[in-house]
Design an enzyme around this catalytic site. Structure first.
Site, short mmCIF file in Angstrom:
data_model
loop_
_atom_site.label_atom_id
_atom_site.label_comp_id
_atom_site.label_asym_id
_atom_site.label_seq_id
_atom_site.Cartn_x
_atom_site.Cartn_y
_atom_site.Cartn_z
N HIS A 41 42.01 36.32 49.59
CA HIS A 41 42.92 35.58 48.71
C HIS A 41 43.96 36.54 48.13
O HIS A 41 45.16 36.27 48.14
CB HIS A 41 42.14 34.89 47.58
CG HIS A 41 42.99 34.44 46.43
ND1 HIS A 41 43.50 35.32 45.49
CD2 HIS A 41 43.46 33.22 46.08
CE1 HIS A 41 44.23 34.65 44.62
NE2 HIS A 41 44.22 33.37 44.95
N ASN A 42 43.49 37.66 47.63
CA ASN A 42 44.42 38.62 47.03
C ASN A 42 45.36 39.23 48.07
O ASN A 42 46.52 39.48 47.79
CB ASN A 42 43.65 39.72 46.30
CG ASN A 42 43.07 39.22 44.99
OD1 ASN A 42 42.79 38.03 44.84
ND2 ASN A 42 42.87 40.11 44.04
N LYS A 77 37.55 36.16 48.14
CA LYS A 77 38.45 36.49 47.03
C LYS A 77 39.36 37.66 47.42
O LYS A 77 40.55 37.67 47.08
CB LYS A 77 37.64 36.85 45.77
CG LYS A 77 38.47 37.45 44.62
CD LYS A 77 39.46 36.46 44.08
CE LYS A 77 40.36 36.85 42.95
NZ LYS A 77 40.38 38.09 42.29
N GLU A 117 47.94 36.80 48.62
CA GLU A 117 48.80 36.84 47.43
C GLU A 117 49.84 37.96 47.56
O GLU A 117 51.03 37.75 47.27
CB GLU A 117 47.90 37.05 46.22
CG GLU A 117 48.58 37.29 44.90
CD GLU A 117 47.54 37.65 43.81
OE1 GLU A 117 46.53 36.95 43.69
OE2 GLU A 117 47.75 38.66 43.11
N SER A 151 39.67 33.64 40.44
CA SER A 151 41.12 33.86 40.46
C SER A 151 41.83 32.95 39.47
O SER A 151 41.37 31.85 39.19
CB SER A 151 41.71 33.59 41.85
OG SER A 151 43.11 33.79 41.80
P1 NDP Z 1 38.05 45.03 32.14
O1 NDP Z 1 38.04 45.17 33.62
O2 NDP Z 1 39.10 45.72 31.37
O3 NDP Z 1 36.60 45.48 31.59
C1 NDP Z 1 36.33 45.56 30.21
C2 NDP Z 1 34.94 45.06 29.91
O4 NDP Z 1 33.96 45.83 30.62
C3 NDP Z 1 34.60 45.21 28.44
O5 NDP Z 1 33.84 44.10 28.04
C4 NDP Z 1 33.79 46.49 28.42
O6 NDP Z 1 32.94 46.59 27.31
C5 NDP Z 1 33.02 46.34 29.68
N1 NDP Z 1 32.46 47.59 30.18
C6 NDP Z 1 33.14 48.62 30.75
N2 NDP Z 1 32.28 49.59 31.10
C7 NDP Z 1 31.04 49.18 30.76
C8 NDP Z 1 29.75 49.75 30.87
N3 NDP Z 1 29.56 50.94 31.45
N4 NDP Z 1 28.70 49.05 30.39
C9 NDP Z 1 28.89 47.84 29.83
N5 NDP Z 1 30.08 47.24 29.70
C10 NDP Z 1 31.15 47.92 30.16
O7 NDP Z 1 38.03 43.47 31.73
P2 NDP Z 1 38.80 42.20 32.32
O8 NDP Z 1 38.40 41.08 31.46
O9 NDP Z 1 40.24 42.46 32.56
O10 NDP Z 1 38.15 42.01 33.76
C11 NDP Z 1 36.76 41.79 33.94
C12 NDP Z 1 36.48 41.71 35.44
O11 NDP Z 1 37.20 40.61 35.97
C13 NDP Z 1 36.94 42.94 36.22
O12 NDP Z 1 36.02 43.19 37.26
C14 NDP Z 1 38.26 42.51 36.79
O13 NDP Z 1 38.58 43.20 37.99
C15 NDP Z 1 38.01 41.04 37.06
N6 NDP Z 1 39.19 40.19 37.06
C16 NDP Z 1 40.21 40.37 36.18
C17 NDP Z 1 41.33 39.56 36.19
C18 NDP Z 1 42.40 39.75 35.19
O14 NDP Z 1 43.42 39.04 35.29
N7 NDP Z 1 42.26 40.63 34.24
C19 NDP Z 1 41.46 38.46 37.17
C20 NDP Z 1 40.31 38.28 37.99
C21 NDP Z 1 39.25 39.14 37.95
P3 NDP Z 1 33.44 47.31 25.94
O15 NDP Z 1 34.16 46.24 25.17
O16 NDP Z 1 32.17 47.72 25.30
O17 NDP Z 1 34.31 48.45 26.34
#
Ligand code: NDP
Length: 478
Positions: A186-187, A183, A190, A128
């Protein structure tokens, strides 16, 4: 390999976590499905530390020292399974896969079980703090085997946020899905915190007649007291912000339809399954859903009700002080409910979660970070089996001292027609816990009448049924 840790999935979260590891002196292997992102990361931030860029799964795995530690930071759901399927065959016994995404804890339980059979540790870690947290220090909630935490814990402690007393905001939460469960709650908390703050704003705006700028000032004042928290702080920022295009308060140019990504909904769904009353969190989720139903509101605009009449300046000031009491009391209830849910989950899945440690790792880095959490930690540390946060002496006394003002605020809101589902649900919970007798006895009578569902008596052991359709004598039920 020489990298102590690897990160695959280099969108905002993964990229910032990788940088955080590197800035803390670790050698970090980095990988992304689309290799351009890997190259961009190293080009832009390569001088921050030691990165090992890799383009294939094989190369990535080979770059890691053993036991290998791979952080998966991809889109939750199927992408996480796809990435696990890709990497697991390349790993060896004792290696650790860490899923830092927002996975559902049931998925984490399944993945942990499947990988355990292959000798691989799977750590579902709640992270988080958003992108800023990932870079500068998130609150981290890892589940999984105790053994995996021995090798992983020291690395996570380096990158985690530090509480005011210097302790890292990470702990081994418990086996398999425990980290993602915590987690999730937590949300949920939130959501409840945000809803309560929104209600306070709504009341100050309509009943006290304050401008957004004045409310920002009020919140800044509250933020120096017991409500000191990240969410109050950023709320003041949002309220003080003016829209550049129109010069109006930002909050007046944004559509009033709240969106959600689903973790609040999961919290409530699981609470329903566990039979835990998380009414504050549920009201917060429903308030967002309701706001999204523009058609309901358009069709109902002609319904009768009072038009709020702003108070004079002096009365407004007194009212604002009461709203602070109502907000604080309702917040205590949200946390009471959330911690109840964690305890219930921990019992259901035999996780042995230590509630004091959970409060401790939420003190910094995460979205609900607040001064208040140190006091929750102290309450559970002093009495780990505390039945309810409300049964803690200090919280009990505080909420008792707030309750008159809290009621006055709910009354004023009701009179003036301002919806306060969070404040009033919290108050109803409080009063239900205080009640000597609940009308549930009548509910039992109704159930026995129409469905012969039986009831228990206050004065004798056993289950009973009254022959409602006959002579109404009471019989002992099997
Ligand atoms: P996203 O959830 O937008 O995911 C994008 C990433 O996933 C890219 O690196 C993408 O690769 C990869 N990806 C998607 N599909 C596949 C696949 N089939 N095979 C391999 N790679 C894949 O990214 P975030 O950084 O926002 O979040 C990452 C995780 O963290 C998520 O689970 C999210 O819920 C969690 N999270 C996010 C927060 C936030 O504030 N954003 C906070 C806390 C947790 P490519 O570049 O090749 O498309």
């Amino acid at each position: 390999g020489t990298a102590q840790i690897g990160v695959t999935g280099l969108a905002v979260m993964g990229r910032n976590l990788a940088r955080n590891f590197a800035r803390n002196g670790l050698t970090v292997a980095v990988h992304n499905r689309t290799a351009a992102k890997t190259r961009a990361l190293v080009e832009e931030f390569g001088e921050e530390g030691r990165f090992v860029p890799t383009e294939s799964a094989e190369e990535f795995v080979a770059a890691l020292e053993r036991p290998r530690r791979l952080v998966v930071m991809v889109k939750a759901g199927e992408p996480t399974d796809a990435v696990i399927q890709e990497f697991a065959p390349l790993l060896e016994e004792g290696d650790v896969i860490i899923d830092g995404g927002n996975a559902h804890f049931e998925d984490t339980r399944r993945r942990e079980r499947e990988l355990r059979e292959r000798g691989i540790h799977f750590v579902g870690a709640g992270v988080s703090g958003g992108e800023e947290g990932a870079l500068h220090g998130p609150s981290i909630m890892p589940g999984g085997s105790a053994e995996s935490y021995e090798s992983l814990g020291p690395l996570l402690e380096k990158i985690a946020a530090k509480a005011p007393d210097g302790t890292p905001c990470v702990t081994h939460v418990g086996p398999d899905g425990a980290g993602h469960f915590v987690k999730m709650v937590h949300n949920g908390i939130e959501y409840a915190d945000m809803q309560l703050i929104a209600e306070a704003y709504h009341l100050l705006r309509t009943v006290a007649g304050y401008s957004p700028a004045k409310i920002a000032k009020t919140f800044r004042g509250w933020n120096t007291g017991r409500l000191d928290s990240y969410l109050i702080e950023i709320t003041a920022e949002v309220l003080a912000h003016e829209d550049a295009a129109t010069g109006k308060p930002f909050v007046d140019v944004v559509q009033d339809r709240a969106e959600q990504k689903g973790t609040g909904r999961w919290t409530v769904q699981i609470a329903l399954d566990l039979g835990v009353p998380v009414s504050g969190i549920a009201e917060a989720v429903f308030a967002r859903s309701l706001s999204g139903h523009a058609e309901l509101r358009e069709a109902s605009g002609a319904l009768a009700g009072p038009v709020p009449e702003p108070l004079d300046e002096k009365a407004a000031e007194a009212f604002a002080a009461q709203v602070e009491q109502a907000l604080y009391a309702s917040k205590i209830v949200s946390y009471t409910q959330g911690f109840h849910q964690i305890r219930a989950g921990s019992e259901q899945y035999e996780w042995g979660v230590d509630l004091g440690s959970v409060a401790a790792i939420w003190r910094a880095g995460c979205i609900i970070r607040a001064a208040f959490l140190d006091r929750i930690r102290a309450a559970f540390d002093a009495e780990p089996d505390l039945v309810s946060l409300l049964s803690d002496k200090r919280f009990g006394e505080e909420i008792g001292a707030a309750q008159e003002d809290w009621r006055a605020v709910v009354v004023a809101a009701t009179r003036q027609g301002v919806p306060v589902p969070g404040f009033s649900a919290a108050l109803a919970y409080y009063d239900a816990l205080r009640a000597e007798r609940l009308p549930a006895a009548l509910t039992q009578g109704q159930r026995d009448f129409f469905g012969a569902h039986t009831y228990r008596r206050v004065d004798r052991e056993g289950s009973f049924h009254t022959l409602w359709g006959g002579d109404r004598t009471e019989v002992e039920a099997g």
